[in-house]
Design an enzyme around this catalytic site. Structure first.
Site, PDB file in Angstrom:
ATOM      1  N   GLU A   1      39.327 -55.351 -29.581  1.00 57.19           N
ATOM      2  CA  GLU A   1      38.611 -55.979 -29.036  1.00 57.19           C
ATOM      3  C   GLU A   1      37.946 -56.187 -29.806  1.00 57.19           C
ATOM      4  O   GLU A   1      36.537 -54.930 -30.162  1.00 57.19           O
ATOM      5  CB  GLU A   1      38.384 -55.138 -27.717  1.00 57.19           C
TER       6      GLU A   1
ATOM      7  N   TYR B   1      41.206 -67.510  -1.081  1.00 55.86           N
ATOM      8  CA  TYR B   1      42.050 -65.779  -0.799  1.00 55.86           C
ATOM      9  C   TYR B   1      41.620 -64.690  -0.814  1.00 55.86           C
ATOM     10  O   TYR B   1      41.470 -64.263  -1.561  1.00 55.86           O
ATOM     11  CB  TYR B   1      43.389 -66.809  -2.198  1.00 55.86           C
TER      12      TYR B   1
ATOM     13  N   ARG C   1      41.222 -59.942 -11.252  1.00 55.03           N
ATOM     14  CA  ARG C   1      41.209 -60.405 -12.852  1.00 55.03           C
ATOM     15  C   ARG C   1      40.950 -58.820 -13.569  1.00 55.03           C
ATOM     16  O   ARG C   1      42.014 -58.208 -14.092  1.00 55.03           O
ATOM     17  CB  ARG C   1      40.864 -60.866 -13.685  1.00 55.03           C
TER      18      ARG C   1
ATOM     19  N   ASP D   1      45.471 -68.272 -24.370  1.00 52.27           N
ATOM     20  CA  ASP D   1      43.982 -69.594 -24.821  1.00 52.27           C
ATOM     21  C   ASP D   1      43.478 -69.533 -26.164  1.00 52.27           C
ATOM     22  O   ASP D   1      43.152 -70.693 -26.253  1.00 52.27           O
ATOM     23  CB  ASP D   1      43.083 -69.257 -23.927  1.00 52.27           C
TER      24      ASP D   1
END
Length: 423
Positions: free
Chosen positions: A38, A221, A111, A298
């Site tokens: 990362e 939501y 998320r 992605d």
């Protein structure tokens, strides 16, 4: 070679977002030694809510993570689509019936909660998690692939999975393209539900509601067991269309929703104004693999968000890859992992690009439909209102079981000629 750590793993995963973590988890579950890199100093995820359709919750269930995900999120009752101008209902999905059809629920989750869930699962399985590692290039080498980092260090494995996002470095090995600017921008907010109620926002607290309007839309939501409310305001930026560098600014946000319905107007002051997300995708590509280097998430198929499938596709990618490790594993085979990686990557390449091409191109078309104005808005409304609530002809291709081979990929949804629609 000057490895960052002395032992060679079977797999390197570059990128610690949802796609990278889910791929690392999927491969570690197959008994592979996985090291994930990362770029940031700490693992974390920015943003707000995510929608996870049954094609994703099916995989979370296979990983033994669905119950925890449900406890962290919300199982909404409906998805409602409404007109942003007059708040009239256009169509809906009954999510209890949707679960009966596909066997798994439709879940909304923060998320960061999904990211943390995957991170904890990787740690339990012994994935080697390395931070502060900025990968700047990739190379194929004898018997595997190498990642090269900004400080000059390198690492190698049988295979390298590049989950390095929209601005992927690995993608340059396959195609010289650039992100496509949609000229749309998103503002988000995830706020305590009491704060929303205090501002007069109290409709449909157990539903996903999408208001579609002229060059704009608004999504709302619940999150975290209903204790929070997620809002997303998306609009086309006139400054972007004019070629200005500073586009999607808060003044444009307010102008874009001027004249929209009351539920939107009451929610707009609650949006975060200190950050925004400009919306880009990329044109689909058919090649994701170069030697022992493979794109995922992605890096391979960044979509616009209109189908809520970005994170879902990334999770599917990792699951498909891992399932083919099982299917193609040769024992013994002349790799340290005992895996025939050429067969695995060939099988992955054979099935995922076409599915994701459909999603990326359909998301663009779906966004166009949402944002009609004038007479075309009225035609869109008539088209959506003509749909039966329990007609799944437009979701079967997306929410059914994830294909492992091209013959398992379902037929695409039927198209309706726009000229046949009257307002």
């Amino acid at each position: 070679m000057s490895p960052l750590t002395p032992s060679r793993p079977d797999v390197l995963v570059i990128g610690g977002g949802i796609g990278g973590l889910s791929a690392a988890l999927a491969l570690a579950r197959k008994g592979l030694r996985v090291r994930l890199y990362e770029r940031s100093a700490e693992f974390g995820e920015v943003g707000a809510g995510l929608q996870l359709a049954p094609n994703c919750t099916r995989i979370l269930d296979a990983y033994g993570l669905l119950d925890e995900a449900v406890a962290l999120g919300v199982l909404p009752e409906h998805i409602l689509m409404k007109d942003a101008v007059d708040a009239g209902e256009l169509t809906r999905l009954d999510l209890a019936d949707l679960e009966r059809r596909y066997g798994f629920p439709y879940l909304v989750i923060h998320r960061s909660d999904l990211h943390g869930l995957l991170l904890r699962a990787c740690r339990r399985l012994g994935v080697d998690l390395v931070t502060n590692a900025h990968c700047v290039s990739y190379e194929n080498v004898d018997g595997g692939a190498r990642a090269v980092f900004a400080d000059g260090r390198t690492d190698e494995a049988d295979v390298v999975i590049a989950a390095d996002g929209l601005h992927s470095v690995a993608r340059r090995l396959l195609v010289h393209d650039e992100p496509v600017n949609s000229a749309y921008v998103a503002y988000r907010a995830a706020i305590p539900v009491e704060q929303a109620r205090g501002n007069g926002v109290h409709e449909h607290e157990k539903d996903v509601v999408v208001y579609v309007g002229p060059r704009c839309h608004f999504v709302r939501y619940p999150l975290r067991g209903g204790r929070m409310l997620n809002q997303v305001a998306v609009f086309e930026s006139p400054k972007a269309l004019a070629g200005e560098a500073d586009w999607g600014t808060p003044d444009e946000l307010d102008r874009a929703f001027d004249g929209m319905c009351d539920p939107i107007r009451r929610g707009l002051p609650l949006m975060w104004r200190d950050r925004r997300w400009r919306m880009f995708d990329r044109d689909p590509i058919t090649g994701w693999v170069r030697g022992r280097i493979a794109l995922l998430g992605d890096a391979a198929h960044p979509p616009l968000q209109y189908l809520a499938q970005g994170a879902v596709m990334a999770i599917e990618d990792g699951w498909v890859l891992a399932e083919h490790v099982d299917a193609q594993r040769a024992d013994p085979y002349d790799t340290p992992s005992g895996v025939d990686w050429e067969k695995v990557l060939t099988a992955y390449q054979a099935v995922r690009p076409e599915h994701c091409r459909r999603v990326v191109t359909t998301a663009r078309a779906w966004g166009d439909l949402w944002h009609h104005e004038g007479i075309n808005r009225l035609r869109r409304n008539a088209l959506l209102r003509s749909r039966d609530t329990y007609d799944y002809g437009f979701t079967d291709w997306l929410y059914g079981p994830t294909a492992l081979t091209p013959d398992q990929e379902p037929d695409p949804y039927r198209t309706i000629p726009w000229d046949s629609v009257t307002g």
